[in-house]
Design a protein around this motif. Structure first.
Motif, PDB file in Angstrom:
ATOM      1  N   LYS A 134      35.541 -64.991  74.303  1.00 51.32           N
ATOM      2  CA  LYS A 134      34.993 -66.332  74.123  1.00 51.32           C
ATOM      3  C   LYS A 134      34.529 -66.532  72.679  1.00 51.32           C
ATOM      4  CE  LYS A 134      33.452 -67.103  78.881  1.00 51.32           C
ATOM      5  NZ  LYS A 134      32.293 -67.345  79.765  1.00 51.32           N
ATOM      6  N   LYS A 135      34.921 -67.681  72.121  1.00 50.94           N
ATOM      7  CA  LYS A 135      34.587 -67.976  70.728  1.00 50.94           C
ATOM      8  C   LYS A 135      33.081 -67.943  70.501  1.00 50.94           C
ATOM      9  CE  LYS A 135      35.250 -71.518  67.155  1.00 50.94           C
ATOM     10  NZ  LYS A 135      35.787 -72.865  66.853  1.00 50.94           N
ATOM     11  N   ALA A 136      32.315 -68.514  71.429  1.00 53.20           N
ATOM     12  CA  ALA A 136      30.857 -68.571  71.265  1.00 53.20           C
ATOM     13  C   ALA A 136      30.248 -67.176  71.193  1.00 53.20           C
ATOM     14  CB  ALA A 136      30.237 -69.354  72.423  1.00 53.20           C
ATOM     15  N   LYS A 137      30.855 -66.239  71.896  1.00 51.51           N
ATOM     16  CA  LYS A 137      30.337 -64.873  71.895  1.00 51.51           C
ATOM     17  C   LYS A 137      30.528 -64.231  70.523  1.00 51.51           C
ATOM     18  CE  LYS A 137      30.186 -61.123  75.268  1.00 51.51           C
ATOM     19  NZ  LYS A 137      30.828 -60.541  76.472  1.00 51.51           N
ATOM     20  N   ILE A 138      31.661 -64.543  69.884  1.00 53.26           N
ATOM     21  CA  ILE A 138      31.912 -64.006  68.541  1.00 53.26           C
ATOM     22  C   ILE A 138      30.983 -64.669  67.534  1.00 53.26           C
ATOM     23  CG2 ILE A 138      33.649 -63.651  66.746  1.00 53.26           C
ATOM     24  CD1 ILE A 138      35.791 -63.943  68.931  1.00 53.26           C
ATOM     25  N   GLU A 139      30.854 -65.992  67.626  1.00 56.51           N
ATOM     26  CA  GLU A 139      30.026 -66.726  66.666  1.00 56.51           C
ATOM     27  C   GLU A 139      28.555 -66.354  66.774  1.00 56.51           C
ATOM     28  OE1 GLU A 139      31.108 -70.777  67.501  1.00 56.51           O
ATOM     29  OE2 GLU A 139      32.719 -70.741  65.998  1.00 56.51           O
ATOM     30  N   LYS A 140      28.155 -65.839  67.922  1.00 59.66           N
ATOM     31  CA  LYS A 140      26.759 -65.462  68.132  1.00 59.66           C
ATOM     32  C   LYS A 140      26.405 -64.147  67.433  1.00 59.66           C
ATOM     33  CE  LYS A 140      23.403 -65.090  71.935  1.00 59.66           C
ATOM     34  NZ  LYS A 140      23.239 -65.062  73.414  1.00 59.66           N
ATOM     35  N   LEU A 141      27.399 -63.398  67.008  1.00 61.99           N
ATOM     36  CA  LEU A 141      27.133 -62.116  66.362  1.00 61.99           C
ATOM     37  C   LEU A 141      26.296 -62.323  65.103  1.00 61.99           C
ATOM     38  CD1 LEU A 141      30.693 -60.500  66.553  1.00 61.99           C
ATOM     39  CD2 LEU A 141      28.702 -59.886  67.952  1.00 61.99           C
ATOM     40  N   ALA A 142      25.251 -61.541  64.971  1.00 61.11           N
ATOM     41  CA  ALA A 142      24.362 -61.656  63.806  1.00 61.11           C
ATOM     42  C   ALA A 142      24.937 -60.900  62.620  1.00 61.11           C
ATOM     43  CB  ALA A 142      22.985 -61.107  64.149  1.00 61.11           C
ATOM     44  N   LYS A 143      24.706 -61.433  61.421  1.00 58.05           N
ATOM     45  CA  LYS A 143      25.097 -60.708  60.214  1.00 58.05           C
ATOM     46  C   LYS A 143      24.365 -59.376  60.195  1.00 58.05           C
ATOM     47  CE  LYS A 143      25.831 -61.278  55.270  1.00 58.05           C
ATOM     48  NZ  LYS A 143      25.696 -62.165  54.093  1.00 58.05           N
ATOM     49  N   ASN A 144      25.042 -58.348  59.753  1.00 56.70           N
ATOM     50  CA  ASN A 144      24.540 -56.976  59.716  1.00 56.70           C
ATOM     51  C   ASN A 144      24.534 -56.299  61.082  1.00 56.70           C
ATOM     52  OD1 ASN A 144      24.129 -56.848  56.900  1.00 56.70           O
ATOM     53  ND2 ASN A 144      22.154 -57.874  57.116  1.00 56.70           N
ATOM     54  N   ALA A 145      25.116 -56.951  62.102  1.00 57.52           N
ATOM     55  CA  ALA A 145      25.293 -56.267  63.385  1.00 57.52           C
ATOM     56  C   ALA A 145      26.148 -55.022  63.141  1.00 57.52           C
ATOM     57  CB  ALA A 145      25.981 -57.187  64.382  1.00 57.52           C
ATOM     58  N   SER A 146      25.849 -53.950  63.840  1.00 60.72           N
ATOM     59  CA  SER A 146      26.573 -52.706  63.592  1.00 60.72           C
ATOM     60  C   SER A 146      27.970 -52.749  64.202  1.00 60.72           C
ATOM     61  CB  SER A 146      25.799 -51.515  64.165  1.00 60.72           C
ATOM     62  OG  SER A 146      25.882 -51.498  65.573  1.00 60.72           O
ATOM     63  N   PHE A 147      28.851 -51.969  63.622  1.00 60.30           N
ATOM     64  CA  PHE A 147      30.228 -51.857  64.098  1.00 60.30           C
ATOM     65  C   PHE A 147      30.250 -51.473  65.577  1.00 60.30           C
ATOM     66  CE2 PHE A 147      34.264 -49.541  64.546  1.00 60.30           C
ATOM     67  CZ  PHE A 147      35.157 -50.369  63.879  1.00 60.30           C
ATOM     68  N   SER A 148      29.442 -50.474  65.950  1.00 62.54           N
ATOM     69  CA  SER A 148      29.424 -50.000  67.339  1.00 62.54           C
ATOM     70  C   SER A 148      28.850 -51.042  68.284  1.00 62.54           C
ATOM     71  CB  SER A 148      28.649 -48.683  67.447  1.00 62.54           C
ATOM     72  OG  SER A 148      27.319 -48.842  66.980  1.00 62.54           O
ATOM     73  N   ASP A 149      27.830 -51.794  67.841  1.00 67.73           N
ATOM     74  CA  ASP A 149      27.242 -52.832  68.697  1.00 67.73           C
ATOM     75  C   ASP A 149      28.232 -53.965  68.946  1.00 67.73           C
ATOM     76  OD1 ASP A 149      24.892 -51.475  68.976  1.00 67.73           O
ATOM     77  OD2 ASP A 149      23.752 -52.696  67.547  1.00 67.73           O
ATOM     78  N   VAL A 150      29.010 -54.322  67.925  1.00 70.68           N
ATOM     79  CA  VAL A 150      30.013 -55.380  68.098  1.00 70.68           C
ATOM     80  C   VAL A 150      31.050 -54.948  69.121  1.00 70.68           C
ATOM     81  CG1 VAL A 150      31.884 -56.636  66.966  1.00 70.68           C
ATOM     82  CG2 VAL A 150      29.670 -56.404  65.821  1.00 70.68           C
ATOM     83  N   GLN A 151      31.519 -53.716  69.029  1.00 71.40           N
ATOM     84  CA  GLN A 151      32.493 -53.225  70.002  1.00 71.40           C
ATOM     85  C   GLN A 151      31.901 -53.178  71.405  1.00 71.40           C
ATOM     86  OE1 GLN A 151      34.237 -49.501  68.332  1.00 71.40           O
ATOM     87  NE2 GLN A 151      36.154 -50.643  68.541  1.00 71.40           N
TER      88      GLN A 151
END
Length: 200
Positions: A134-151
């Protein structure tokens, strides 16, 4: 140009940023180690390859400390489907090894770029049957979120490439768009929405 090729053009263009983001000298060679210019490969059939095995491959740092050897990669994935010469952004020569799958396999291919018997970069592409996020889920990612947390939040991306200091992931959010995510030192630094060409 199909949409898979379009995604990787964008992804590999981003990789050239490596050459401008803090080059370091290899302590024992006095050569600058920087990002590779990988090539795409033709489809071949290979079996017994998985994301779990991919995760066991370790890339070296810019001083060539640590990282898996080519022999270690072969012990995990078997012999590669294809071997090509590639040139790093400092004009050093390296080898790209590609393991291709076909049909309905989860992974389309895995590749590693090896320099002085060290894995300098690794990456993979999933088949386009991978889930759409979902696009909204990607856009919600905070800057500096970690690589592992994004995955952990979004799951395995459609495509991924990792190297010391820089990493990239691509997540498709509808039939014609995706987000390219750029990570510096494993922290999210940029999100870029790209249009996919759905015509073959």
């Amino acid at each position: 140009m199909n949409k898979t090729f379009k995604i990787f053009l964008a992804l590999f263009t981003c990789l050239l940023v490596l050459s401008a983001c803090g080059k370091k000298k290899a302590e024992d060679t006095n050569q600058t180690i920087s990002g590779p210019k990988p090539s795409l490969s033709d489809a071949l059939n290979t079996s017994g390859i998985s994301l779990e095995k991919y995760q066991q491959i370790k890339y070296t740092d810019q001083q060539l400390h640590g990282g898996s050897s080519y022999k270690k990669v072969v012990s995990l994935l078997g012999n590669p489907s294809k071997t090509t010469d590639t040139t790093l952004t400092n004009n050093a020569q390296a080898k790209q090894y590609t393991w291709q799958m076909g049909g309905n396999a989860q992974l389309q291919y895995i590749f590693v770029i090896v320099y002085k018997d060290k894995v300098l970069s690794k990456g993979y592409q999933q088949n386009t049957a991978a889930k759409i996020v979902k696009k909204a889920k990607i856009e919600k990612l905070a800057k500096n979120a970690s690589f592992s947390d994004v995955q952990a939040t979004l799951g395995s991306p459609l495509s991924q490439q990792e190297a010391d200091g820089m990493s990239f992931m691509t997540y498709q959010y509808d039939n014609s768009h995706a987000y390219n995510l750029t990570f510096k030192d494993k922290k999210l630094s940029e999100k870029q929405s790209v249009s996919l060409n759905t015509n073959n």
